[in-house]
Design a protein around this motif. Structure first.
Motif, PDB file in Angstrom:
ATOM      1  N   ALA A 184     -32.906  54.244 -15.948  1.00  0.00           N
ATOM      2  CA  ALA A 184     -31.897  55.218 -15.838  1.00  0.00           C
ATOM      3  C   ALA A 184     -32.257  56.211 -17.243  1.00  0.00           C
ATOM      4  O   ALA A 184     -32.752  55.589 -18.209  1.00  0.00           O
ATOM      5  CB  ALA A 184     -30.679  54.938 -15.776  1.00  0.00           C
ATOM      6  N   ASP A 185     -31.812  57.498 -17.124  1.00  0.00           N
ATOM      7  CA  ASP A 185     -32.112  58.326 -18.409  1.00  0.00           C
ATOM      8  C   ASP A 185     -31.179  57.784 -19.394  1.00  0.00           C
ATOM      9  O   ASP A 185     -29.904  57.407 -18.994  1.00  0.00           O
ATOM     10  CB  ASP A 185     -31.767  59.850 -17.758  1.00  0.00           C
ATOM     11  CG  ASP A 185     -31.721  60.659 -19.187  1.00  0.00           C
ATOM     12  OD1 ASP A 185     -30.965  60.927 -19.823  1.00  0.00           O
ATOM     13  OD2 ASP A 185     -32.892  61.429 -19.267  1.00  0.00           O
ATOM     14  N   PRO A 186     -31.564  57.659 -20.717  1.00  0.00           N
ATOM     15  CA  PRO A 186     -30.510  57.335 -21.729  1.00  0.00           C
ATOM     16  C   PRO A 186     -29.336  57.915 -21.773  1.00  0.00           C
ATOM     17  O   PRO A 186     -28.252  57.133 -22.159  1.00  0.00           O
ATOM     18  CB  PRO A 186     -31.290  57.694 -22.948  1.00  0.00           C
ATOM     19  CG  PRO A 186     -32.740  57.557 -22.529  1.00  0.00           C
ATOM     20  CD  PRO A 186     -32.785  57.987 -21.348  1.00  0.00           C
ATOM     21  N   GLY A 187     -29.212  59.194 -21.362  1.00  0.00           N
ATOM     22  CA  GLY A 187     -27.647  60.208 -21.291  1.00  0.00           C
ATOM     23  C   GLY A 187     -27.020  59.914 -20.250  1.00  0.00           C
ATOM     24  O   GLY A 187     -25.843  60.469 -19.917  1.00  0.00           O
ATOM     25  N   ALA A 188     -27.561  59.156 -19.071  1.00  0.00           N
ATOM     26  CA  ALA A 188     -26.958  59.079 -17.650  1.00  0.00           C
ATOM     27  C   ALA A 188     -25.785  57.791 -17.915  1.00  0.00           C
ATOM     28  O   ALA A 188     -25.820  57.184 -18.710  1.00  0.00           O
ATOM     29  CB  ALA A 188     -27.880  58.723 -16.667  1.00  0.00           C
ATOM     30  N   PRO A 189     -25.060  58.033 -16.960  1.00  0.00           N
ATOM     31  CA  PRO A 189     -23.861  56.960 -16.878  1.00  0.00           C
ATOM     32  C   PRO A 189     -24.585  55.619 -17.109  1.00  0.00           C
ATOM     33  O   PRO A 189     -25.592  55.359 -16.157  1.00  0.00           O
ATOM     34  CB  PRO A 189     -22.900  57.282 -15.529  1.00  0.00           C
ATOM     35  CG  PRO A 189     -23.304  58.757 -15.405  1.00  0.00           C
ATOM     36  CD  PRO A 189     -24.400  59.234 -15.886  1.00  0.00           C
ATOM     37  N   ARG A 190     -24.044  54.703 -17.568  1.00  0.00           N
ATOM     38  CA  ARG A 190     -24.581  53.279 -17.862  1.00  0.00           C
ATOM     39  C   ARG A 190     -24.215  52.380 -16.635  1.00  0.00           C
ATOM     40  O   ARG A 190     -23.150  52.518 -15.922  1.00  0.00           O
ATOM     41  CB  ARG A 190     -24.163  52.638 -19.043  1.00  0.00           C
ATOM     42  CG  ARG A 190     -24.651  53.400 -20.294  1.00  0.00           C
ATOM     43  CD  ARG A 190     -26.305  53.607 -20.307  1.00  0.00           C
ATOM     44  NE  ARG A 190     -26.911  52.040 -20.639  1.00  0.00           N
ATOM     45  CZ  ARG A 190     -27.333  52.042 -21.867  1.00  0.00           C
ATOM     46  NH1 ARG A 190     -26.972  52.708 -22.861  1.00  0.00           N
ATOM     47  NH2 ARG A 190     -27.809  50.575 -21.862  1.00  0.00           N
ATOM     48  N   SER A 191     -25.090  51.509 -16.297  1.00  0.00           N
ATOM     49  CA  SER A 191     -24.789  50.509 -15.171  1.00  0.00           C
ATOM     50  C   SER A 191     -25.223  49.067 -15.872  1.00  0.00           C
ATOM     51  O   SER A 191     -26.323  49.211 -16.759  1.00  0.00           O
ATOM     52  CB  SER A 191     -25.201  50.631 -14.094  1.00  0.00           C
ATOM     53  OG  SER A 191     -26.618  50.950 -14.016  1.00  0.00           O
ATOM     54  N   PHE A 192     -24.952  47.883 -15.492  1.00  0.00           N
ATOM     55  CA  PHE A 192     -25.420  46.835 -16.272  1.00  0.00           C
ATOM     56  C   PHE A 192     -25.813  46.043 -14.859  1.00  0.00           C
ATOM     57  O   PHE A 192     -25.352  45.898 -13.648  1.00  0.00           O
ATOM     58  CB  PHE A 192     -24.165  46.074 -16.849  1.00  0.00           C
ATOM     59  CG  PHE A 192     -23.063  45.445 -16.274  1.00  0.00           C
ATOM     60  CD1 PHE A 192     -22.956  44.286 -15.565  1.00  0.00           C
ATOM     61  CD2 PHE A 192     -22.024  46.584 -15.971  1.00  0.00           C
ATOM     62  CE1 PHE A 192     -21.813  44.025 -14.928  1.00  0.00           C
ATOM     63  CE2 PHE A 192     -20.809  46.019 -15.491  1.00  0.00           C
ATOM     64  CZ  PHE A 192     -20.663  44.862 -14.923  1.00  0.00           C
ATOM     65  N   ILE A 219     -26.853  54.617  -3.750  1.00  0.00           N
ATOM     66  CA  ILE A 219     -28.394  54.980  -3.629  1.00  0.00           C
ATOM     67  C   ILE A 219     -28.890  54.967  -5.158  1.00  0.00           C
ATOM     68  O   ILE A 219     -29.867  54.245  -5.396  1.00  0.00           O
ATOM     69  CB  ILE A 219     -28.318  56.401  -3.240  1.00  0.00           C
ATOM     70  CG1 ILE A 219     -28.092  56.535  -1.592  1.00  0.00           C
ATOM     71  CG2 ILE A 219     -30.017  57.002  -3.316  1.00  0.00           C
ATOM     72  CD1 ILE A 219     -27.975  57.823  -1.028  1.00  0.00           C
ATOM     73  N   GLU A 220     -28.083  55.335  -6.072  1.00  0.00           N
ATOM     74  CA  GLU A 220     -28.522  55.215  -7.492  1.00  0.00           C
ATOM     75  C   GLU A 220     -28.620  53.966  -8.164  1.00  0.00           C
ATOM     76  O   GLU A 220     -29.647  53.465  -8.882  1.00  0.00           O
ATOM     77  CB  GLU A 220     -27.439  56.088  -8.226  1.00  0.00           C
ATOM     78  CG  GLU A 220     -27.834  56.051  -9.876  1.00  0.00           C
ATOM     79  CD  GLU A 220     -29.319  56.743 -10.188  1.00  0.00           C
ATOM     80  OE1 GLU A 220     -29.556  56.283 -11.338  1.00  0.00           O
ATOM     81  OE2 GLU A 220     -29.815  57.601  -9.617  1.00  0.00           O
ATOM     82  N   LEU A 221     -27.617  53.253  -7.646  1.00  0.00           N
ATOM     83  CA  LEU A 221     -27.625  51.727  -8.187  1.00  0.00           C
ATOM     84  C   LEU A 221     -28.426  50.912  -7.408  1.00  0.00           C
ATOM     85  O   LEU A 221     -29.394  50.130  -8.208  1.00  0.00           O
ATOM     86  CB  LEU A 221     -26.093  51.200  -7.961  1.00  0.00           C
ATOM     87  CG  LEU A 221     -24.893  51.636  -8.714  1.00  0.00           C
ATOM     88  CD1 LEU A 221     -23.803  51.047  -8.160  1.00  0.00           C
ATOM     89  CD2 LEU A 221     -25.034  51.321  -9.930  1.00  0.00           C
ATOM     90  N   ARG A 222     -29.004  51.222  -6.365  1.00  0.00           N
ATOM     91  CA  ARG A 222     -30.287  50.461  -5.721  1.00  0.00           C
ATOM     92  C   ARG A 222     -31.352  50.964  -6.560  1.00  0.00           C
ATOM     93  O   ARG A 222     -32.249  49.904  -6.621  1.00  0.00           O
ATOM     94  CB  ARG A 222     -30.187  50.858  -4.150  1.00  0.00           C
ATOM     95  CG  ARG A 222     -31.407  50.267  -3.622  1.00  0.00           C
ATOM     96  CD  ARG A 222     -31.679  50.485  -2.009  1.00  0.00           C
ATOM     97  NE  ARG A 222     -32.595  50.148  -1.408  1.00  0.00           N
ATOM     98  CZ  ARG A 222     -32.996  50.087  -0.027  1.00  0.00           C
ATOM     99  NH1 ARG A 222     -31.976  50.882   0.451  1.00  0.00           N
ATOM    100  NH2 ARG A 222     -34.152  49.652   0.410  1.00  0.00           N
ATOM    101  N   ALA A 223     -31.694  52.038  -6.667  1.00  0.00           N
ATOM    102  CA  ALA A 223     -32.749  52.468  -7.338  1.00  0.00           C
ATOM    103  C   ALA A 223     -33.087  51.860  -8.637  1.00  0.00           C
ATOM    104  O   ALA A 223     -34.093  51.205  -9.198  1.00  0.00           O
ATOM    105  CB  ALA A 223     -33.034  54.073  -7.620  1.00  0.00           C
TER     106      ALA A 223
END
Length: 383
Positions: A184-192, A219-223
């Protein structure tokens, strides 16, 4: 069936059902409450459009949260010291239990309850009208149907895969892992990454958006999950069992007539609710109030914590959790599990505030997080 020609209204015969308690919704909270009401000798009516539907989500809890009456066989795996990766590695000195979802469903037996396999449409103080017009009557009516999704409500989302333990051997059990290797891009919303054993030689690896309005989509979380696992030497072949998660972490309304997520049992800042509902089921079955003033204050403080998480810049979220996991275990426990522990929750939040870098303290103040009960928790109006 008869018709009032003057009014143009068709009247259908109504079947009445009487019970000590009518419970609408058979998720973990509603089923647990029905189970404990039956154990107390109450007559129970349950209303759910798919009462035999098995649950597919993974449920977990801190070991010290689970009630003594719960069948020990529902514990699929226990992690004695789960890890939290923030800006560095932390070991949480508190056993964490992953539940066997199928065994949990079976253990919460509701044999003896009257089951209405329909949707509850209209709930009153003593009556519930179902989609067919059946009216169920009870001394008490409890809404345990969860929270309807809405763009106005923050949600938690996740995308996970189940792999065999051998493939997941390079990843230790993680309560949360905020390391930035998910592409993920550093400025994008975070996930863990959430990584836990499921028992039976299986492991759940799940990319999680803790809270967002809007939350990250599947879709984003899968990627992100695929990128993260690839960077750690784990390739997915597409044959893995998939788990998708999406639910509001806001919108519950504490009160005597609601239970589970609908009744404010979701921890607004973590999304956990099952253990709290299991623990409170006996008191609700007995007709006791589980929302004393202290519990309502704690709920308001935790909701303020959620506002902070929604306000923090993405790059600061790991820093925030780094401060949290440096707190002594009793303070971590008070904030995560002390549903009516006002003193412990306030002490934990004050200690967390003091542990944050000055620039994050300013963000916390801007978000309206009270530093103590005396500073007045914000109203939960409209949630």
């Amino acid at each position: 069936m008869s018709q009032d020609k003057a009014a143009g209204v068709t009247w259908r015969p109504v079947a009445a059902v009487t019970a000590d308690i009518v419970i609408c919704g058979l998720g973990p909270a509603g089923r647990a409450l029905a189970h404990r009401c039956l154990a107390c000798g109450l007559s129970v009516t349950v209303i759910d459009p798919a009462p035999d539907r098995r649950w597919s989500a993974t449920y977990a809890a801190w070991a010290d949260e689970l009630p003594e009456w719960l069948d020990s066989g529902v514990r699929a795996a226990t992690v004695q010291r789960p890890v939290a990766w923030t800006t560095r590695r932390h070991e949480v000195d508190r056993p964490y239990v992953v539940l066997d979802t199928a065994r949990l469903w079976d253990s919460l037996d509701i044999t003896g309850a009257r089951v209405i396999s329909e949707r509850a449409i209209e709930l009153g103080r003593h009556t519930v009208t179902s989609s067919s017009g059946t009216v169920a009557t009870g001394a008490r009516v409890i809404d345990a149907r969860g929270i309807a999704r809405s763009p106005a409500l923050a949600e938690q989302t996740a995308y996970g895969v189940i792999v065999d333990a051998e493939r997941g051997a390079g990843i230790e059990p993680m309560f949360m892992d905020w390391r930035p290797d998910n592409g993920a891009d550093p400025g994008a919303p975070r996930s863990f990454l959430y990584a836990v054993p499921l028992g039976g030689g299986q492991m759940l690896l799940e990319e999680t958006c803790l809270a967002g309005r809007p939350a990250l989509d599947g879709i984003e979380l899968r990627a992100r999950l695929e990128h993260r696992l690839r960077s750690r030497g784990i390739e997915l072949d597409g044959a893995e069992t998939v788990e998708r998660v999406r639910f509001p972490v806001q919108g519950g309304r504490p009160g005597r007539r609601r239970f589970g997520a609908a009744g404010g049992f979701i921890h607004p800042a973590t999304g956990y609710s099952v253990a709290a509902a299991l623990t409170a089921a006996d008191a609700v079955a007995a007709g006791d109030s589980v929302w004393p003033p202290a519990a309502r204050m704690v709920y308001a403080l935790r909701s303020a914590g959620l506002r902070v998480l929604l306000t923090l810049p993405p790059t600061d979220i790991p820093v925030f959790f780094d401060a949290f996991f440096t707190l002594p275990t009793p303070l971590q426990r008070a904030y995560l599990s002390g549903r009516d522990d006002l003193r412990g929750t306030a002490t934990a939040m004050n200690a967390l505030f003091a542990a944050l870098p000055p620039r994050l303290r300013r963000t916390v103040i801007t978000a309206g997080l009270p530093r103590s009960p005396s500073s007045g928790p914000t109203s939960e109006r409209g949630r």
